[in-house]
Motif scaffolding. Structure first.
Motif, PDB file in Angstrom:
ATOM      1  N   LEU A 139      30.676 -45.553 -47.203  1.00 47.81           N
ATOM      2  CA  LEU A 139      30.090 -45.295 -45.887  1.00 47.81           C
ATOM      3  C   LEU A 139      28.634 -44.863 -46.017  1.00 47.81           C
ATOM      4  O   LEU A 139      27.764 -45.303 -45.256  1.00 47.81           O
ATOM      5  N   TRP A 155      39.387 -46.802 -45.858  1.00 45.36           N
ATOM      6  CA  TRP A 155      38.169 -46.885 -45.044  1.00 45.36           C
ATOM      7  C   TRP A 155      38.442 -46.416 -43.617  1.00 45.36           C
ATOM      8  O   TRP A 155      37.674 -45.633 -43.040  1.00 45.36           O
ATOM      9  N   LYS A 156      39.531 -46.875 -43.049  1.00 46.72           N
ATOM     10  CA  LYS A 156      39.889 -46.465 -41.680  1.00 46.72           C
ATOM     11  C   LYS A 156      40.195 -44.976 -41.611  1.00 46.72           C
ATOM     12  O   LYS A 156      39.804 -44.294 -40.656  1.00 46.72           O
ATOM     13  N   LYS A 157      40.881 -44.463 -42.639  1.00 43.12           N
ATOM     14  CA  LYS A 157      41.206 -43.033 -42.657  1.00 43.12           C
ATOM     15  C   LYS A 157      39.951 -42.192 -42.787  1.00 43.12           C
ATOM     16  O   LYS A 157      39.930 -41.022 -42.383  1.00 43.12           O
ATOM     17  N   ALA A 158      38.894 -42.768 -43.371  1.00 40.04           N
ATOM     18  CA  ALA A 158      37.606 -42.065 -43.483  1.00 40.04           C
ATOM     19  C   ALA A 158      36.736 -42.299 -42.247  1.00 40.04           C
ATOM     20  O   ALA A 158      35.542 -41.951 -42.246  1.00 40.04           O
ATOM     21  N   ASN A 159      37.331 -42.889 -41.198  1.00 36.56           N
ATOM     22  CA  ASN A 159      36.631 -43.166 -39.927  1.00 36.56           C
ATOM     23  C   ASN A 159      35.494 -44.160 -40.101  1.00 36.56           C
ATOM     24  O   ASN A 159      34.497 -44.115 -39.372  1.00 36.56           O
ATOM     25  N   GLY A 160      35.632 -45.072 -41.074  1.00 35.41           N
ATOM     26  CA  GLY A 160      34.664 -46.130 -41.213  1.00 35.41           C
ATOM     27  C   GLY A 160      34.766 -47.122 -40.069  1.00 35.41           C
ATOM     28  O   GLY A 160      35.862 -47.393 -39.563  1.00 35.41           O
ATOM     29  N   PRO A 161      33.653 -47.681 -39.633  1.00 35.15           N
ATOM     30  CA  PRO A 161      33.685 -48.646 -38.519  1.00 35.15           C
ATOM     31  C   PRO A 161      34.364 -49.948 -38.927  1.00 35.15           C
ATOM     32  O   PRO A 161      34.274 -50.383 -40.075  1.00 35.15           O
TER      33      PRO A 161
END
Length: 345
Positions: free
Chosen positions: A244, A336-342
């Protein structure tokens, strides 16, 4: 089409090898660990390339061959999205398709034996796992089994298929090899019930002993994932949070290894390139797209997939091909989604 039904006499397991042609891609369903050498010998004899290995559910009576086949062939492992297995390359759900060159399997969610039980429909054949057996049905008394769910899976999904559909189960203990939907409607004693409640009462009173291998097989099959720790120890892994922070830099090329259907369903990391995992060797070899991208522009290749299994294999292959800066996103787009990545779709 090439079709082989293979048998493990110890566990009573049927394994299926399918391909559209000699020299083409192959897929294997419900492999048994102890038979992996035999499978690979047959793949070699038939001049096939094993690209996917599928388990219909988390097995309790044998240790799966998924992990060993992945390690020896770099094939993609496939299970249902409900599975407790720690890492599989691709998780599927109802309505998805598992495709190889020239063939595709329609995915049916058929819980009841376990909560991660799936069936796969292909060219007039249905691979039913332990949901529907020949003149029987899979037990429902462990691994989140549920007889009411199994009744629904059988009566409202599998028995709705055309009568001539060939039934290939994951197990048989009597020597039968194949049946049809029509035969099972007429002759399967477990299906001679008048309601879901009657079926549940029947299944709840079978009083079967636990599978002999259950205490060994279930924990082993949960932990089949390619352990990404070794890749991380070599310095070839980055966290989703780190990517990110790097996102958008001109010296970084983020590469998505997933299939088109996965990208459409689950979205992609903005700005990422699409280079499907089956084309990896071509892309990282001299003259290949990723090799030239890294060599000509100096970009660092950052692979990702669904959960990090394919990308871990890809980064090892890229390093072997001389792409020393290659790395991967540990945990894939899931992390990635769990890290709030777009994510874009």
């Amino acid at each position: 089409m090439i079709f082989r039904q293979l048998f493990d006499s110890v566990s009573g397991t049927y394994t299926y090898l399918v391909a559209s042609r000699k020299g083409g891609e192959a897929l294997i369903i419900d492999p048994v660990l102890e038979k992996v050498d035999r499978y690979l010998k047959l793949v070699e004899e038939l001049d096939l390339k094993l690209v996917k290995a599928v388990d219909t559910h988390l097995h309790a009576d044998h240790i799966t061959g998924l992990g060993a086949l992945r390690d020896r062939t770099h094939c993609v492992t496939v299970m249902g999205e409900q599975t407790l297995a720690d890492v599989v390359s691709m998780r599927v759900t109802e309505g998805d398709r598992v495709a190889i060159e020239g063939l595709s399997l329609d995915v049916l969610y058929t819980p009841g034996h376990t909560d991660d039980s799936y069936s796969f429909l292909m060219n007039g054949r249905v691979f039913t796992g332990d949901t529907l057996l020949i003149r029987g049905t899979g037990r429902t008394d462990f691994q989140n089994g549920n007889p009411l769910q199994q009744y629904d899976s059988i009566f409202n999904k599998l028995l709705k298929l055309p009568d001539e559909t060939l039934v290939y189960p994951a197990h048989d203990y009597k020597g039968d090899t194949v049946s049809t939907i029509g035969e099972e409607k007429r002759f399967n004693p477990r299906l001679k019930v008048r309601s879901a409640d009657e079926y549940a009462d029947l299944m709840n009173n079978l009083k079967l002993p636990n599978p002999k291998m259950m205490d060994v097989a279930v924990p082993a099959n949960i932990h089949i994932g390619l352990h990404q720790d070794e890749i991380a120890r070599k310095g070839w892994a980055v966290s989703a949070a780190e990517v990110l922070a790097l996102s958008g830099r001109p010296d970084i090329a983020i590469v998505d290894l997933r299939e088109k259907g996965e990208r459409e369903k689950h979205g992609t990391i903005p700005g990422s390139l699409h280079a499907p995992y089956p084309d990896l060797q071509e892309n990282i070899s001299t003259g290949g797209m990723l090799h030239e991208l890294a060599e000509a522009t100096g970009k660092r290749i950052v692979f990702y997939c669904a959960f990090g299994e394919r990308s871990a294999m890809a980064v090892q292959a890229a390093q072997d091909a001389g792409l020393a800066s290659a790395c991967h996103i540990e945990g894939g787009i899931d992390a990635w989604k769990k890290a709030n990545g777009p994510v874009i779709r």
